[in-house]
Design a protein around this motif. Structure first.
Motif, PDB file in Angstrom:
ATOM      1  N   LYS A 264     -24.919  96.937  37.968  1.00 30.82           N
ATOM      2  CA  LYS A 264     -25.371  95.606  38.366  1.00 30.82           C
ATOM      3  C   LYS A 264     -24.270  94.572  38.173  1.00 30.82           C
ATOM      4  CE  LYS A 264     -30.165  96.699  37.333  1.00 30.82           C
ATOM      5  NZ  LYS A 264     -31.454  96.207  36.802  1.00 30.82           N
TER       6      LYS A 264
ATOM      7  N   GLU B  18     -27.050  95.418  43.039  1.00 32.75           N
ATOM      8  CA  GLU B  18     -27.264  96.670  42.308  1.00 32.75           C
ATOM      9  C   GLU B  18     -26.745  97.818  43.168  1.00 32.75           C
ATOM     10  OE1 GLU B  18     -31.074  99.408  41.265  1.00 32.75           O
ATOM     11  OE2 GLU B  18     -31.048  97.443  40.293  1.00 32.75           O
TER      12      GLU B  18
ATOM     13  N   TYR C 170     -27.253  89.079  43.708  1.00 36.47           N
ATOM     14  CA  TYR C 170     -27.532  89.852  42.505  1.00 36.47           C
ATOM     15  C   TYR C 170     -27.553  91.303  42.964  1.00 36.47           C
ATOM     16  CZ  TYR C 170     -28.591  85.235  40.866  1.00 36.47           C
ATOM     17  OH  TYR C 170     -28.499  83.898  40.557  1.00 36.47           O
TER      18      TYR C 170
ATOM     19  N   TYR D 129     -20.557  97.716  34.116  1.00 37.23           N
ATOM     20  CA  TYR D 129     -21.649  97.176  34.921  1.00 37.23           C
ATOM     21  C   TYR D 129     -22.958  97.924  34.755  1.00 37.23           C
ATOM     22  CZ  TYR D 129     -17.611  95.027  37.075  1.00 37.23           C
ATOM     23  OH  TYR D 129     -16.453  94.327  37.266  1.00 37.23           O
TER      24      TYR D 129
ATOM     25  N   GLU E 165     -27.464 103.033  37.673  1.00 34.26           N
ATOM     26  CA  GLU E 165     -27.612 101.713  38.293  1.00 34.26           C
ATOM     27  C   GLU E 165     -26.553 100.774  37.738  1.00 34.26           C
ATOM     28  OE1 GLU E 165     -31.589 100.691  37.328  1.00 34.26           O
ATOM     29  OE2 GLU E 165     -32.460 101.798  39.006  1.00 34.26           O
TER      30      GLU E 165
ATOM     31  N   TYR F 181     -27.454  89.991  34.128  1.00 32.25           N
ATOM     32  CA  TYR F 181     -26.316  90.322  34.973  1.00 32.25           C
ATOM     33  C   TYR F 181     -25.059  89.670  34.405  1.00 32.25           C
ATOM     34  CZ  TYR F 181     -29.023  92.295  38.822  1.00 32.25           C
ATOM     35  OH  TYR F 181     -29.817  93.080  39.592  1.00 32.25           O
TER      36      TYR F 181
ATOM     37  N   ASP G 254     -26.477 101.854  43.223  1.00 31.22           N
ATOM     38  CA  ASP G 254     -26.929 103.116  42.634  1.00 31.22           C
ATOM     39  C   ASP G 254     -25.909 104.189  42.990  1.00 31.22           C
ATOM     40  OD1 ASP G 254     -29.158 101.749  41.815  1.00 31.22           O
ATOM     41  OD2 ASP G 254     -30.440 102.465  43.446  1.00 31.22           O
TER      42      ASP G 254
ATOM     43  N   SER H  73     -32.687  99.468  33.622  1.00 33.32           N
ATOM     44  CA  SER H  73     -33.300  99.279  34.937  1.00 33.32           C
ATOM     45  C   SER H  73     -34.148  98.026  34.966  1.00 33.32           C
ATOM     46  CB  SER H  73     -34.176 100.483  35.294  1.00 33.32           C
ATOM     47  OG  SER H  73     -33.411 101.658  35.316  1.00 33.32           O
ATOM     48  N   HIS H  74     -34.061  97.302  36.079  1.00 31.44           N
ATOM     49  CA  HIS H  74     -34.949  96.187  36.393  1.00 31.44           C
ATOM     50  C   HIS H  74     -35.010  95.160  35.277  1.00 31.44           C
ATOM     51  CE1 HIS H  74     -35.934  98.682  39.734  1.00 31.44           C
ATOM     52  NE2 HIS H  74     -36.403  99.616  38.947  1.00 31.44           N
TER      53      HIS H  74
END
Length: 319
Positions: free
Chosen positions: A209, A193, A191, A243, A207, A254, A195, A247-248
């Motif tokens: 993902k 990420e 998974y 993509y 970000e 995903y 930046d 955030s978070h």
């Protein structure tokens, strides 16, 4: 009489020492050693001998210690003055334990339960190495110009997260690459990420993902993994709109990932358990979150959401 009294206070009592053949072992592999038990100055009855595998995590100025496993070794026996015993030890490390990193440590704590006396203890540090697919992935990232950060290996709400910084061609474009890993029968799922720097002067971060899977066949060839990683990260940079995401977010957000939600216990922790199932360190992460919630409740209700929120905002990590 005097010796018996002293032995009850721990003076001249039996001792135990766990000797590990190799204190560095991979998750899923067997660790071997032996217990050396030495009698004291008097005869003593031992109720039991057991060893705990303990995980120590340092985060936000706090230390968390959790018992991962309790391993019974021997039931009751008697040891004579000066007698020496040696007992074999072997243990297969669970596959999804977090691996050792600067702020993630392990130790075997051995306890010799002495009747009518002070128990004898021994502590031995061990290093839990990454599974081979993950280690090869680290090498593949190194091949394309990324290096692991000193803070890598933190435990987040979704498992253990690894962080790499760019060198060479990626500098000025990529700020950081982070990922959590799920070890599966047919390969390893990431998974990911990335930046990236954006805007005039590169002062803003975006970000990106994406979920990516490496089959067992691809894992065998580190060069092939390196090429696939380079292509994936390059595509994410070139097509950021495909993509980009908040955030978070949970892993169910995903691209191409489907995760079933399981609920139980604390609502938030039940959701985390569903997301983390099968993740490297996933279940440990859920248990550590329980500790955070309990600490916050002890401190006062106002602190609960602050502590839990640290998992999901800019500081979503427990480590």
């Amino acid at each position: 009489m005097w010796k018996k009294l002293l032995s009850k206070l721990g003076v001249g009592a039996a001792k135990v020492d766990l000797v590990l053949h190799h204190p560095r072992v991979r998750v899923g592999e067997q660790l071997k050693g032996e217990f050396l038990i030495e009698g004291g100055t008097v005869e003593q009855h031992i109720r039991k001998l057991e060893v705990e595998l303990q995980l120590m995590v340092q985060a936000d100025g706090k230390a968390y210690r959790r018992t991962v496993a309790v391993i019974p070794v021997s039931s009751s026996f008697t040891i004579q003055p000066g007698e020496r015993k040696a007992l074999p030890f072997s243990y297969v490390l669970p596959l999804h334990l977090p691996i050792t990193r600067p702020r993630v440590r392990y130790a075997f704590v051995t306890r010799l339960d002495i009747a009518d006396g002070v128990d004898a203890f021994d502590q031995d540090a061990i290093d839990i190495l990454p599974p081979l697919p993950l280690e090869k992935l680290f090498h593949a990232l190194g091949n394309i110009g990324f290096r692991e950060k000193p803070s890598s290996g933190k435990i987040t709400a979704y498992g253990q997260e690894f962080a790499f910084f760019p060198t060479k061609e990626w500098m000025g474009v990529v700020e950081e690459v982070e990922f959590s890993a799920q070890i599966e029968e047919n390969g390893i799922r990431l998974y990911l990420e990335v930046d990236v720097r954006s805007g005039f002067g590169g002062f803003h971060e975006t970000e990106l993902k994406r979920e990516i899977f490496f089959s067992n066949e691809e894992i065998e060839n580190v060069e092939e993994m390196s090429g696939k990683l380079r292509a994936v990260i390059g595509e994410m940079i070139q097509q950021p709109r495909s993509y980009v995401g908040p955030s978070h977010v949970p892993y169910s957000s995903y691209p191409s990932q489907h995760v079933s939600h399981h609920h139980g216990g604390h609502g938030m922790m039940g959701a985390i358990g569903g997301f983390a199932a099968g993740m490297l360190a996933g279940m440990v992460a859920e248990e550590l979150l329980e500790d955070v919630v309990e600490d916050a409740l002890d401190d006062g209700i106002e602190d609960v959401m602050d502590d839990i929120g640290d998992w999901f905002d800019g500081g979503d990590d427990i480590l």
